[in-house]
Scaffold this motif. Structure first.
Motif, PDB file in Angstrom:
ATOM      1  N   ILE A 194      47.690  29.487  39.352  1.00 15.53           N
ATOM      2  CA  ILE A 194      47.169  30.197  40.518  1.00 15.53           C
ATOM      3  C   ILE A 194      47.537  31.670  40.449  1.00 15.53           C
ATOM      4  O   ILE A 194      46.693  32.556  40.630  1.00 15.53           O
ATOM      5  CB  ILE A 194      47.687  29.554  41.818  1.00 15.53           C
ATOM      6  CG1 ILE A 194      46.962  28.231  42.065  1.00 15.53           C
ATOM      7  CG2 ILE A 194      47.546  30.502  43.004  1.00 15.53           C
ATOM      8  CD1 ILE A 194      47.551  27.389  43.170  1.00 15.53           C
ATOM      9  N   ARG A 195      48.791  31.958  40.168  1.00 19.75           N
ATOM     10  CA  ARG A 195      49.237  33.355  40.095  1.00 19.75           C
ATOM     11  C   ARG A 195      48.540  34.096  38.964  1.00 19.75           C
ATOM     12  O   ARG A 195      48.119  35.239  39.122  1.00 19.75           O
ATOM     13  CB  ARG A 195      50.750  33.417  39.952  1.00 19.75           C
ATOM     14  CG  ARG A 195      51.445  32.891  41.185  1.00 19.75           C
ATOM     15  CD  ARG A 195      52.891  33.286  41.290  1.00 19.75           C
ATOM     16  NE  ARG A 195      53.578  32.563  42.337  1.00 19.75           N
ATOM     17  CZ  ARG A 195      53.392  32.703  43.638  1.00 19.75           C
ATOM     18  NH1 ARG A 195      52.523  33.575  44.074  1.00 19.75           N
ATOM     19  NH2 ARG A 195      54.062  31.987  44.507  1.00 19.75           N
ATOM     20  N   ASP A 196      48.380  33.448  37.806  1.00 19.41           N
ATOM     21  CA  ASP A 196      47.655  34.057  36.688  1.00 19.41           C
ATOM     22  C   ASP A 196      46.208  34.347  37.069  1.00 19.41           C
ATOM     23  O   ASP A 196      45.668  35.406  36.734  1.00 19.41           O
ATOM     24  CB  ASP A 196      47.677  33.155  35.457  1.00 19.41           C
ATOM     25  CG  ASP A 196      49.013  33.141  34.750  1.00 19.41           C
ATOM     26  OD1 ASP A 196      49.874  33.997  35.056  1.00 19.41           O
ATOM     27  OD2 ASP A 196      49.206  32.261  33.875  1.00 19.41           O
ATOM     28  N   THR A 197      45.582  33.401  37.757  1.00 15.40           N
ATOM     29  CA  THR A 197      44.187  33.584  38.174  1.00 15.40           C
ATOM     30  C   THR A 197      44.055  34.784  39.105  1.00 15.40           C
ATOM     31  O   THR A 197      43.133  35.596  38.954  1.00 15.40           O
ATOM     32  CB  THR A 197      43.658  32.310  38.870  1.00 15.40           C
ATOM     33  OG1 THR A 197      43.673  31.241  37.927  1.00 15.40           O
ATOM     34  CG2 THR A 197      42.250  32.499  39.401  1.00 15.40           C
ATOM     35  N   LEU A 198      44.980  34.909  40.058  1.00 17.61           N
ATOM     36  CA  LEU A 198      44.930  36.045  40.978  1.00 17.61           C
ATOM     37  C   LEU A 198      45.150  37.362  40.238  1.00 17.61           C
ATOM     38  O   LEU A 198      44.390  38.324  40.426  1.00 17.61           O
ATOM     39  CB  LEU A 198      45.971  35.886  42.095  1.00 17.61           C
ATOM     40  CG  LEU A 198      45.748  34.739  43.076  1.00 17.61           C
ATOM     41  CD1 LEU A 198      46.912  34.657  44.053  1.00 17.61           C
ATOM     42  CD2 LEU A 198      44.431  34.893  43.815  1.00 17.61           C
ATOM     43  N   LEU A 199      46.156  37.410  39.381  1.00 17.39           N
ATOM     44  CA  LEU A 199      46.455  38.650  38.656  1.00 17.39           C
ATOM     45  C   LEU A 199      45.333  39.027  37.686  1.00 17.39           C
ATOM     46  O   LEU A 199      44.949  40.201  37.610  1.00 17.39           O
ATOM     47  CB  LEU A 199      47.786  38.525  37.924  1.00 17.39           C
ATOM     48  CG  LEU A 199      49.023  38.514  38.819  1.00 17.39           C
ATOM     49  CD1 LEU A 199      50.257  38.080  38.037  1.00 17.39           C
ATOM     50  CD2 LEU A 199      49.237  39.874  39.465  1.00 17.39           C
ATOM     51  N   MET A 200      44.807  38.047  36.966  1.00 17.85           N
ATOM     52  CA  MET A 200      43.698  38.330  36.038  1.00 17.85           C
ATOM     53  C   MET A 200      42.448  38.737  36.809  1.00 17.85           C
ATOM     54  O   MET A 200      41.704  39.620  36.372  1.00 17.85           O
ATOM     55  CB  MET A 200      43.411  37.119  35.146  1.00 17.85           C
ATOM     56  CG  MET A 200      44.514  36.834  34.143  1.00 17.85           C
ATOM     57  SD  MET A 200      44.863  38.230  33.050  1.00 17.85           S
ATOM     58  CE  MET A 200      43.328  38.340  32.158  1.00 17.85           C
ATOM     59  N   GLY A 201      42.232  38.115  37.951  1.00 16.97           N
ATOM     60  CA  GLY A 201      41.094  38.487  38.793  1.00 16.97           C
ATOM     61  C   GLY A 201      41.208  39.917  39.285  1.00 16.97           C
ATOM     62  O   GLY A 201      40.223  40.662  39.318  1.00 16.97           O
ATOM     63  N   MET A 202      42.418  40.313  39.663  1.00 15.10           N
ATOM     64  CA  MET A 202      42.639  41.694  40.103  1.00 15.10           C
ATOM     65  C   MET A 202      42.354  42.660  38.962  1.00 15.10           C
ATOM     66  O   MET A 202      41.753  43.721  39.170  1.00 15.10           O
ATOM     67  CB  MET A 202      44.073  41.873  40.599  1.00 15.10           C
ATOM     68  CG  MET A 202      44.352  41.185  41.917  1.00 15.10           C
ATOM     69  SD  MET A 202      46.103  41.206  42.375  1.00 15.10           S
ATOM     70  CE  MET A 202      46.394  42.969  42.530  1.00 15.10           C
ATOM     71  N   THR A 221      40.362  42.114  36.273  1.00 15.31           N
ATOM     72  CA  THR A 221      38.925  42.084  35.980  1.00 15.31           C
ATOM     73  C   THR A 221      38.122  42.863  37.010  1.00 15.31           C
ATOM     74  O   THR A 221      37.187  43.581  36.677  1.00 15.31           O
ATOM     75  CB  THR A 221      38.423  40.621  35.927  1.00 15.31           C
ATOM     76  OG1 THR A 221      39.185  39.924  34.959  1.00 15.31           O
ATOM     77  CG2 THR A 221      36.955  40.555  35.582  1.00 15.31           C
ATOM     78  N   ALA A 222      38.496  42.729  38.274  1.00 10.80           N
ATOM     79  CA  ALA A 222      37.770  43.393  39.358  1.00 10.80           C
ATOM     80  C   ALA A 222      38.274  44.818  39.605  1.00 10.80           C
ATOM     81  O   ALA A 222      37.744  45.516  40.467  1.00 10.80           O
ATOM     82  CB  ALA A 222      37.900  42.578  40.639  1.00 10.80           C
ATOM     83  N   VAL A 223      39.281  45.229  38.863  1.00 12.13           N
ATOM     84  CA  VAL A 223      39.903  46.542  39.016  1.00 12.13           C
ATOM     85  C   VAL A 223      40.312  46.755  40.478  1.00 12.13           C
ATOM     86  O   VAL A 223      39.859  47.677  41.151  1.00 12.13           O
ATOM     87  CB  VAL A 223      38.998  47.688  38.493  1.00 12.13           C
ATOM     88  CG1 VAL A 223      39.781  48.979  38.417  1.00 12.13           C
ATOM     89  CG2 VAL A 223      38.375  47.347  37.156  1.00 12.13           C
ATOM     90  N   LEU A 224      41.154  45.857  40.945  1.00  9.02           N
ATOM     91  CA  LEU A 224      41.657  45.904  42.316  1.00  9.02           C
ATOM     92  C   LEU A 224      43.152  46.160  42.314  1.00  9.02           C
ATOM     93  O   LEU A 224      43.879  45.579  41.512  1.00  9.02           O
ATOM     94  CB  LEU A 224      41.420  44.563  43.023  1.00  9.02           C
ATOM     95  CG  LEU A 224      40.000  44.220  43.415  1.00  9.02           C
ATOM     96  CD1 LEU A 224      39.925  42.762  43.850  1.00  9.02           C
ATOM     97  CD2 LEU A 224      39.537  45.135  44.537  1.00  9.02           C
TER      98      LEU A 224
END
Length: 145
Positions: free
Chosen positions: A87-95, A97-100
């Motif tokens: 879950i934490r990896d998904t959130l961090l990788m998503g951030m 990828t989305a440049v957030l």
């Protein structure tokens, strides 16, 4: 399950995700029984009962770690620590990828968190509720295009 990707963020909402997460956890509780889930996970019995009844507001109280412990009881599910890490990896990788950044997330989500709190929750230095996770997960997924 709580560790699955959001395939179509435009077709859902944080509220819908919370309901789905609670329903998934309730099904696990139904399969294993309230007493067994409470004993095996260490999650408070009253919280497990609230999940079994799919009570509104239970996602506001249940921590991500407790939700992962319950999720880990499902057939062929990974261990709780692996679920939390995923879950934490998904959130961090998503951030990434989305440049957030955390300040942008804090400013745009409908939650009372500042950038520092978002940062601490995503990294696991501060507890995150299932409701907060649904909000963050949905927002980040909606920006990954």
């Amino acid at each position: 399950m709580i560790y699955d990707d959001i395939e179509e963020p435009d077709a859902t909402s944080p509220e819908t995700l919370r309901e789905e997460y609670v329903a998934d956890l309730a099904a696990i509780v139904e399969t294993h029984g309230v007493e067994s889930v409470a004993d095996e996970t260490g999650v408070d019995r009253a919280t497990v009962e609230a999940l079994a009844d799919e009570e509104s507001g239970v996602a506001d109280e249940l921590t991500l770690e407790d939700a992962a412990a319950i999720s880990a009881l499902a057939d062929e599910a990974p261990p709780a620590d692996a679920i939390v890490a995923e879950i934490r990896d998904t959130l961090l990788m998503g951030m990434t990828t989305a440049v957030l950044d955390v300040d942008t997330i804090a400013a745009e989500i409908d939650a009372e968190m500042d950038g520092k709190q978002v940062h601490q929750k995503v990294e696991g230095r501060s507890p995150m509720t299932l409701a907060e996770y649904a909000t963050l997960h949905h927002f980040i997924a909606s920006r990954q295009r």
